[in-house]
Design an enzyme around this catalytic site. Structure first.
Site, short mmCIF file in Angstrom:
data_model
loop_
_atom_site.label_atom_id
_atom_site.label_comp_id
_atom_site.label_asym_id
_atom_site.label_seq_id
_atom_site.Cartn_x
_atom_site.Cartn_y
_atom_site.Cartn_z
N HIS A 72 -11.67 -5.47 -5.10
CA HIS A 72 -11.27 -5.51 -3.69
C HIS A 72 -12.32 -6.25 -2.84
CE1 HIS A 72 -8.02 -3.49 -1.26
NE2 HIS A 72 -8.76 -3.95 -0.29
N TYR A 89 0.90 -1.16 0.00
CA TYR A 89 0.00 0.00 0.00
C TYR A 89 0.93 1.20 0.00
CZ TYR A 89 -4.51 -2.20 1.11
OH TYR A 89 -5.69 -2.91 1.08
N LYS A 125 -2.76 -4.43 -8.81
CA LYS A 125 -4.00 -5.04 -8.31
C LYS A 125 -5.09 -3.97 -8.16
CE LYS A 125 -5.79 -7.58 -4.26
NZ LYS A 125 -6.52 -6.62 -3.42
C1 LIG Z 1 -10.22 -8.82 5.75
C2 LIG Z 1 -9.66 -8.38 4.43
C3 LIG Z 1 -8.49 -7.64 4.39
C4 LIG Z 1 -7.97 -7.23 3.15
N1 LIG Z 1 -6.76 -6.56 3.13
C5 LIG Z 1 -6.20 -6.27 1.94
C6 LIG Z 1 -4.89 -5.73 1.89
O1 LIG Z 1 -4.23 -5.56 2.91
N2 LIG Z 1 -4.37 -5.44 0.68
C7 LIG Z 1 -5.06 -5.65 -0.49
O2 LIG Z 1 -4.56 -5.36 -1.57
N3 LIG Z 1 -6.30 -6.18 -0.47
C8 LIG Z 1 -6.87 -6.51 0.71
N4 LIG Z 1 -8.09 -7.12 0.73
C9 LIG Z 1 -8.75 -7.46 -0.54
C10 LIG Z 1 -8.29 -8.85 -1.02
O3 LIG Z 1 -6.95 -8.84 -1.42
C11 LIG Z 1 -9.13 -9.33 -2.22
O4 LIG Z 1 -9.13 -8.35 -3.23
C12 LIG Z 1 -10.56 -9.69 -1.84
O5 LIG Z 1 -10.63 -10.18 -0.53
C13 LIG Z 1 -11.07 -10.76 -2.80
O6 LIG Z 1 -12.37 -11.09 -2.54
P1 LIG Z 1 -12.86 -12.36 -1.67
O7 LIG Z 1 -12.61 -12.01 -0.24
O8 LIG Z 1 -14.29 -12.42 -2.02
O9 LIG Z 1 -12.07 -13.54 -2.11
C14 LIG Z 1 -8.64 -7.53 1.95
C15 LIG Z 1 -9.83 -8.28 2.00
C16 LIG Z 1 -10.32 -8.72 3.22
C17 LIG Z 1 -11.56 -9.55 3.22
#
Ligand SMILES: Cc1cc2nc3c(=O)[nH]c(=O)nc-3n(C[C@H](O)[C@H](O)[C@H](O)COP(=O)(O)O)c2cc1C
Length: 392
Positions: A279, A129, A255
């Site tokens: 996301h 990030y 991403k």
């Molecule tokens: C609890 C949580 C924390 C997340 N933290 C990040 C993160 O630190 N960096 C990031 O790029 N995406 C983050 N994401 C998004 C995930 O990388 C991803 O895009 C998303 O969870 C995919 O969808 P899904 O949960 O339905 O598989 C987070 C998602 C969740 C659920």
């Protein structure tokens, strides 16, 4: 208790195990939760084209990604604040993904030092990030490179944190503050309180953001750093990515791409891959489902970049649908956190096994024994029952 035989079984169990605020943080989306719903619905609207009477006795779920062969095309999307789910969750995930040889992305907001995670899983990727500040980016990137990590993922869809009303209502926010309401929530979930909350505090102290930048000590998750936790992220732009590309000799992945034009720009700047992602519906609500955005991105850059996707992947079938639309791999976020919450490392290993099992069954049922051979011929070209308007 019935055995857990599907990814969804872990979701139901995690909901019972986690305090309401943690559950909402992990499972929820932004605002009206429309994009998160779209991710799930997009798979339900697609239909396979199974071919029959083919010899499918030699099935192979493995795929190659950036020169490495993985056991299956399902990886761990980067997720932050994992310590809320299970003590040293980042480390147990690293171990399970290394063992199973599935792609694994470490979040920049993780709380086990990335050097340690890279030792556990030498094939892990790092997700940053980044603030719009070349010097800070350079120092972070140097640290990642020194840890032996070869792939950096730049998350581009969080210039600011979205409107997360679901957790705000429960008094939950980052930096974390313990309110009486949250304390009561914890008391109502004694196993989490003992195994996660108390065990973490007693053995490791308050978790810290040790991987956000070059500072390995990092601030505690309860503290607001001097410039704010997310300072400068709203200044990150294409120029920063271009300069990062010039500095970073490893593989670079963007991403949070949903629009083909942005993917073309990434290709022009010499990036190696993109992750099509909304996301998990946690950022811009009313953004399209990742799966619906995938074909446009593949058409624009599929020949030049490794296109991957995440969002709503809960079945082996979902991974195969994304492959049929041109993705080279998919990632899932929430499911692995549910597995970690319920059963720790063994739960994550079991979930990876479930993904592989489903993929191998579906490859046979599709009449296509190798995951790498799944293509447009295995999926009907348009979603069925499209909502009114343009289905693309
Ligand atoms: C609890 C949580 C924390 C997340 N933290 C990040 C993160 O630190 N960096 C990031 O790029 N995406 C983050 N994401 C998004 C995930 O990388 C991803 O895009 C998303 O969870 C995919 O969808 P899904 O949960 O339905 O598989 C987070 C998602 C969740 C659920």
């Amino acid at each position: 208790m019935a055995p857990r035989v599907a990814i969804a079984d872990y979701e139901a169990a995690a909901r019972r195990r986690l305090p309401a605020a943690v559950w909402e943080f992990v499972s929820g989306g932004a605002e009206d939760d429309v994009s998160r719903g779209r991710n799930a619905e997009a798979f339900a609207r697609r239909a396979f084209r199974p071919r029959i009477l083919r010899d499918v006795s030699a099935r192979d779920a493995s795929v190659e990604l950036f020169g490495r062969r993985y056991a299956a095309p399902v990886g761990l999307a980067p997720t932050g604040f994992n310590a809320l789910v299970r003590r040293r969750c980042d480390a147990l995930l690293a171990e399970a993904f290394a063992q199973a040889n599935h792609p694994h992305i470490v979040s920049g907001v993780s709380s086990v030092p990335l050097e340690e995670l890279a030792r556990i899983n030498p094939n892990a990727w790092y997700q940053g990030y980044f603030p719009g500040d070349d010097d800070r980016i350079a120092r972070t990137v140097d640290r990642v490179g020194a840890a032996g990590i070869g792939t950096i993922v730049v998350t581009a869809d969080v210039p600011v944190i979205s409107n997360r009303e679901n957790t705000e209502r429960l008094g939950f926010r980052a930096p974390f503050r313990l309110t009486s309401r949250l304390a009561l929530d914890g008391l109502l979930h004694p196993r989490w309180s003992v195994e996660t909350f108390a065990a973490t505090l007693l053995k490791d102290g308050i978790p810290r953001f040790v991987n956000l930048g070059e500072d390995r000590t990092g601030v505690r998750v309860t503290e607001d750093p001097p410039q704010g936790l997310r300072a400068g992220r709203d200044r990150l732009d294409w120029g920063c990515v271009e300069r990062l590309r010039a500095r970073w000799p490893g593989r670079l992945v963007l991403k949070g791409v949903l629009e083909p034009e942005d993917a073309v720009r990434a290709a022009e700047l010499g990036l190696d891959g993109v992750i099509v992602s909304n996301h998990g519906g946690r950022q811009l609500d009313y953004a399209p489902a990742s799966l619906d955005a995938l074909p446009g991105v593949v058409a624009a850059v599929g020949e030049r970049l490794v296109v991957m996707m995440d969002g709503g992947v809960r079945r082996g079938a979902h991974a195969l649908m994304a492959l049929a639309l041109g993705a080279r791999a998919v990632f899932a976020g929430r499911p692995f956190l549910y597995a970690a919450a319920v059963d720790g490392g063994p739960g994550v290993a079991r979930m990876l096994e479930l993904f592989r099992k489903e993929i191998l069954i579906d490859l046979a049922l599709l009449g296509c024994p190798r995951a790498e051979d799944v293509g447009p011929q295995h999926l009907r070209p348009h979603p069925i029952f499209p909502p009114s308007g343009d289905p693309t």
